[in-house]
Write a protein that holds these residues in place. Structure first.
Motif, mmCIF file in Angstrom:
data_model
loop_
_atom_site.group_PDB
_atom_site.id
_atom_site.type_symbol
_atom_site.label_atom_id
_atom_site.label_comp_id
_atom_site.label_asym_id
_atom_site.label_seq_id
_atom_site.Cartn_x
_atom_site.Cartn_y
_atom_site.Cartn_z
ATOM 1 N N GLU A 6 -20.925 -17.035 8.195
ATOM 2 C CA GLU A 6 -20.912 -16.334 9.346
ATOM 3 C C GLU A 6 -21.869 -14.916 8.976
ATOM 4 O O GLU A 6 -22.650 -14.337 9.784
ATOM 5 C CB GLU A 6 -19.439 -15.827 9.740
ATOM 6 C CG GLU A 6 -18.932 -17.005 10.425
ATOM 7 C CD GLU A 6 -17.329 -16.730 10.735
ATOM 8 O OE1 GLU A 6 -17.056 -15.385 10.656
ATOM 9 O OE2 GLU A 6 -16.597 -17.681 10.973
ATOM 10 N N LYS A 7 -21.523 -14.311 7.967
ATOM 11 C CA LYS A 7 -22.159 -13.051 7.442
ATOM 12 C C LYS A 7 -23.610 -13.466 7.448
ATOM 13 O O LYS A 7 -24.793 -12.225 8.050
ATOM 14 C CB LYS A 7 -21.566 -12.707 6.420
ATOM 15 C CG LYS A 7 -22.229 -11.183 5.668
ATOM 16 C CD LYS A 7 -21.652 -10.514 4.538
ATOM 17 C CE LYS A 7 -22.501 -9.289 4.080
ATOM 18 N NZ LYS A 7 -22.032 -8.774 2.714
ATOM 19 N N MET A 8 -24.104 -14.084 6.735
ATOM 20 C CA MET A 8 -25.662 -14.582 6.795
ATOM 21 C C MET A 8 -26.113 -14.925 8.021
ATOM 22 O O MET A 8 -27.214 -14.459 8.409
ATOM 23 C CB MET A 8 -25.682 -15.664 5.897
ATOM 24 C CG MET A 8 -25.232 -15.273 4.448
ATOM 25 S SD MET A 8 -26.002 -16.755 3.113
ATOM 26 C CE MET A 8 -25.575 -16.079 1.572
ATOM 27 N N ALA A 9 -25.581 -15.617 9.127
ATOM 28 C CA ALA A 9 -25.955 -15.584 10.315
ATOM 29 C C ALA A 9 -26.153 -14.319 11.129
ATOM 30 O O ALA A 9 -27.055 -14.267 11.513
ATOM 31 C CB ALA A 9 -24.954 -16.526 11.012
ATOM 32 N N GLN B 201 -28.471 -5.235 -1.932
ATOM 33 C CA GLN B 201 -27.997 -4.257 -0.976
ATOM 34 C C GLN B 201 -26.719 -5.154 -0.232
ATOM 35 O O GLN B 201 -25.815 -4.343 -0.092
ATOM 36 C CB GLN B 201 -28.983 -3.800 -0.128
ATOM 37 C CG GLN B 201 -28.385 -2.941 0.747
ATOM 38 C CD GLN B 201 -29.716 -2.249 1.666
ATOM 39 O OE1 GLN B 201 -30.941 -2.464 1.481
ATOM 40 N NE2 GLN B 201 -29.453 -1.495 2.821
ATOM 41 N N ASN B 202 -27.124 -6.488 0.114
ATOM 42 C CA ASN B 202 -26.107 -6.928 1.135
ATOM 43 C C ASN B 202 -25.124 -7.816 0.297
ATOM 44 O O ASN B 202 -23.995 -8.114 1.146
ATOM 45 C CB ASN B 202 -26.952 -7.783 2.191
ATOM 46 C CG ASN B 202 -27.657 -7.091 3.187
ATOM 47 O OD1 ASN B 202 -26.980 -6.451 4.352
ATOM 48 N ND2 ASN B 202 -29.032 -6.669 2.870
ATOM 49 N N PHE B 203 -25.418 -8.260 -0.881
ATOM 50 C CA PHE B 203 -24.514 -9.183 -1.400
ATOM 51 C C PHE B 203 -23.914 -8.802 -2.749
ATOM 52 O O PHE B 203 -23.564 -9.552 -3.463
ATOM 53 C CB PHE B 203 -25.043 -10.605 -1.345
ATOM 54 C CG PHE B 203 -25.306 -11.138 -0.143
ATOM 55 C CD1 PHE B 203 -24.313 -11.671 0.937
ATOM 56 C CD2 PHE B 203 -26.609 -11.251 0.343
ATOM 57 C CE1 PHE B 203 -24.542 -12.201 1.941
ATOM 58 C CE2 PHE B 203 -26.649 -11.714 1.679
ATOM 59 C CZ PHE B 203 -25.816 -12.081 2.470
ATOM 60 N N TYR C 265 -11.176 -10.022 0.311
ATOM 61 C CA TYR C 265 -10.924 -9.306 1.783
ATOM 62 C C TYR C 265 -12.230 -9.794 2.785
ATOM 63 O O TYR C 265 -13.391 -10.265 2.295
ATOM 64 C CB TYR C 265 -10.854 -7.858 1.566
ATOM 65 C CG TYR C 265 -9.638 -7.309 1.083
ATOM 66 C CD1 TYR C 265 -8.518 -7.350 1.703
ATOM 67 C CD2 TYR C 265 -9.631 -6.813 -0.120
ATOM 68 C CE1 TYR C 265 -7.222 -6.909 1.249
ATOM 69 C CE2 TYR C 265 -8.556 -6.141 -0.757
ATOM 70 C CZ TYR C 265 -7.299 -6.327 -0.055
ATOM 71 O OH TYR C 265 -6.077 -5.687 -0.711
ATOM 72 N N ASN C 266 -12.067 -9.471 3.844
ATOM 73 C CA ASN C 266 -13.198 -9.942 4.841
ATOM 74 C C ASN C 266 -14.368 -9.176 4.791
ATOM 75 O O ASN C 266 -15.433 -9.615 5.396
ATOM 76 C CB ASN C 266 -12.520 -9.986 6.382
ATOM 77 C CG ASN C 266 -12.170 -8.614 6.737
ATOM 78 O OD1 ASN C 266 -12.279 -7.449 5.919
ATOM 79 N ND2 ASN C 266 -11.766 -8.400 8.127
ATOM 80 N N ASP C 267 -14.456 -7.966 3.952
ATOM 81 C CA ASP C 267 -15.661 -7.433 3.693
ATOM 82 C C ASP C 267 -16.316 -7.751 2.313
ATOM 83 O O ASP C 267 -17.073 -7.322 1.934
ATOM 84 C CB ASP C 267 -15.471 -5.890 3.766
ATOM 85 C CG ASP C 267 -14.354 -5.513 2.519
ATOM 86 O OD1 ASP C 267 -13.887 -6.402 1.948
ATOM 87 O OD2 ASP C 267 -14.166 -4.219 2.726
ATOM 88 N N PHE C 268 -15.771 -9.227 1.885
ATOM 89 C CA PHE C 268 -16.166 -9.533 0.452
ATOM 90 C C PHE C 268 -15.781 -8.679 -0.643
ATOM 91 O O PHE C 268 -16.030 -9.240 -1.973
ATOM 92 C CB PHE C 268 -17.641 -9.941 0.521
ATOM 93 C CG PHE C 268 -17.988 -11.063 1.512
ATOM 94 C CD1 PHE C 268 -18.147 -12.344 0.977
ATOM 95 C CD2 PHE C 268 -18.261 -10.726 2.630
ATOM 96 C CE1 PHE C 268 -18.487 -13.415 1.755
ATOM 97 C CE2 PHE C 268 -18.643 -11.851 3.592
ATOM 98 C CZ PHE C 268 -18.782 -12.907 2.981
ATOM 99 N N GLN C 269 -14.978 -7.851 -0.513
ATOM 100 C CA GLN C 269 -14.315 -6.881 -1.694
ATOM 101 C C GLN C 269 -13.445 -7.968 -2.394
ATOM 102 O O GLN C 269 -12.358 -8.426 -1.790
ATOM 103 C CB GLN C 269 -13.702 -5.656 -1.289
ATOM 104 C CG GLN C 269 -13.271 -5.132 -2.437
ATOM 105 C CD GLN C 269 -12.724 -3.632 -1.893
ATOM 106 O OE1 GLN C 269 -12.911 -3.233 -0.987
ATOM 107 N NE2 GLN C 269 -11.877 -2.977 -3.091
#
Length: 381
Positions: free
Chosen positions: A207-210, A230-232, A307-311
């Motif tokens: 979903e994040k990549m989309a 920066q993004n991942f 977490y939903n922010d990938f942390q």
């Protein structure tokens, strides 16, 4: 990509070294297939291995069940709702291990460079194989034929010049299929794939990549390393290499596993305490089953949350002795979670591991490998 008749790996590798010839073998719906093999009444029917009531979880599903959306690690009540005719059978790990041992013996007939990932899949380096067969494709065909003849089970295989591509290839023509990716074809093959096929990219990652305009490997390959970092974060380096079909990891035999665990990535983020407690209970069941299957003993329990922010967040608790059983494992896991509640934001993944494994157990595993002529990490589903 269709199966190729000629060998995919005849070119030289870096520094004049022979190009690696890697096979990834993945048994087809292994646990469920063993049950269907041993009970003719189950053949051609939707079958799930696991508990059918309460907090039961699907350990494996036949292809007939998968057509309805039934998947491993799915709550049994959900699986039954998707497939009302689903037949549940209790797991028989002695039978699965017996079949796995037969399959490992077939691997060893061809090469000692075997890296098991689980009871039902492994990497093989056949660059210099025991039978002196130049074609890795031919070796893979022989292995699949031998598995069928000796176990009455089917296997899919991927053949390529690195582990990442071989694993992607083994999933390409499932079930009972063979796929070959030649040198020079890796980047093009990867760029045709949906991003969800990349190892480590779950539903939320997709979903994040989309949202970032990435749907395929080609979209990912168009991004530079700085943008990916920066993004991942650190995951960006893996994505950059994967999008180009690059993987330098060797096949590692005789590797001793340092922990036993499992995790679940959710299709919908979870946040409510009761839901998290129920999820933890499911994961305890799954992981403890693996611990018992491996006959592991350890002192440290680690809870992993993403977490939903990938942390990523982990919390561990160690005892001065080995855990005494599942009840203590569940209690310690629950205590760690309770200390964190309420969570600051929803999570997309939860996992548990047992580590600080008993050295006597590790040495015992190594002795078993020497005695039985086997090697590799512990076989966990």
């Amino acid at each position: 990509m269709a199966m190729q008749d000629s060998d995919p790996v005849e070119e030289d590798g870096a520094a004049g070294q022979p190009q690696r010839k890697i096979i990834h073998v993945d048994m087809d719906a292994f646990f469920a297939s063993v049950e269907q093999r041993d009970n003719p009444d189950l053949q051609g029917k939707p079958v799930a291995v696991g508990g059918s009531s309460g907090r039961g979880v699907v350990a494996a599903a036949s292809y007939e069940a998968r057509k309805f959306g039934v998947r491993s690690a799915m709550p049994s009540v959900t699986a039954k709702r998707l497939c009302p005719d689903l037949i549940f059978v209790k797991s028989r790990f002695d039978a699965y291990r017996e079949a796995s041992d037969q399959i490992r013996a077939i691997f060893r007939h061809h090469t000692d460079l075997v890296e098991p990932l689980s009871l039902d899949e492994a990497y093989l380096d056949v660059t210099a194989n025991k039978l002196g067969i130049a074609s890795a494709t031919q070796v893979a065909q022989m292995i699949r034929q031998e598995i069928r003849a000796k176990t009455r089970l089917t296997a899919s295989a991927g053949v390529s010049y690195n582990k990442f591509l071989a694993k992607l290839a083994s999933d390409q023509n499932k079930p009972d299929g063979l796929c070959v990716i030649r040198p020079g074809e890796g980047a093009a093959f990867v760029q045709t794939l949906p991003i969800r096929r990349f190892h480590g990219v779950g539903p939320r990652g997709e979903e994040k990549m989309a949202r970032l305009g990435i749907a395929t490997g080609a979209d990912l390959a168009a991004k530079d390393p700085a943008w990916l970092a920066q993004n991942f974060g650190s995951f960006g380096e893996y994505l950059y290499r994967a999008a180009r079909g690059i993987d330098d990891r060797p096949v590692r035999a005789n590797r001793i596993r340092k922990s036993v665990g499992g995790e679940r990535t959710f299709s919908v983020d979870r946040h409510e305490p009761e839901e998290l407690r129920a999820t933890l209970a499911d994961i305890v069941d799954i992981v403890w089953e693996r611990i018992e299957r491996a006959q592991a003993r350890g002192r440290t329990v680690t809870l992993k949350l993403k977490y939903n922010d990938f942390q990523l967040m982990t919390r561990a608790r160690s005892l001065p002795r080995n855990l005494e059983g599942k009840e203590e494992f569940a209690r310690i896991s629950s205590e760690i979670l309770e200390e964190l509640l309420p969570l600051p934001r929803p999570i997309r993944l939860m996992g548990l591991t047992l580590s600080n494994l008993d050295r006597d157990w590790e040495q015992g595993e190594e002795e078993v490998r020497r005695r039985d002529g086997k090697s590799g990490q512990l076989a966990l589903f």
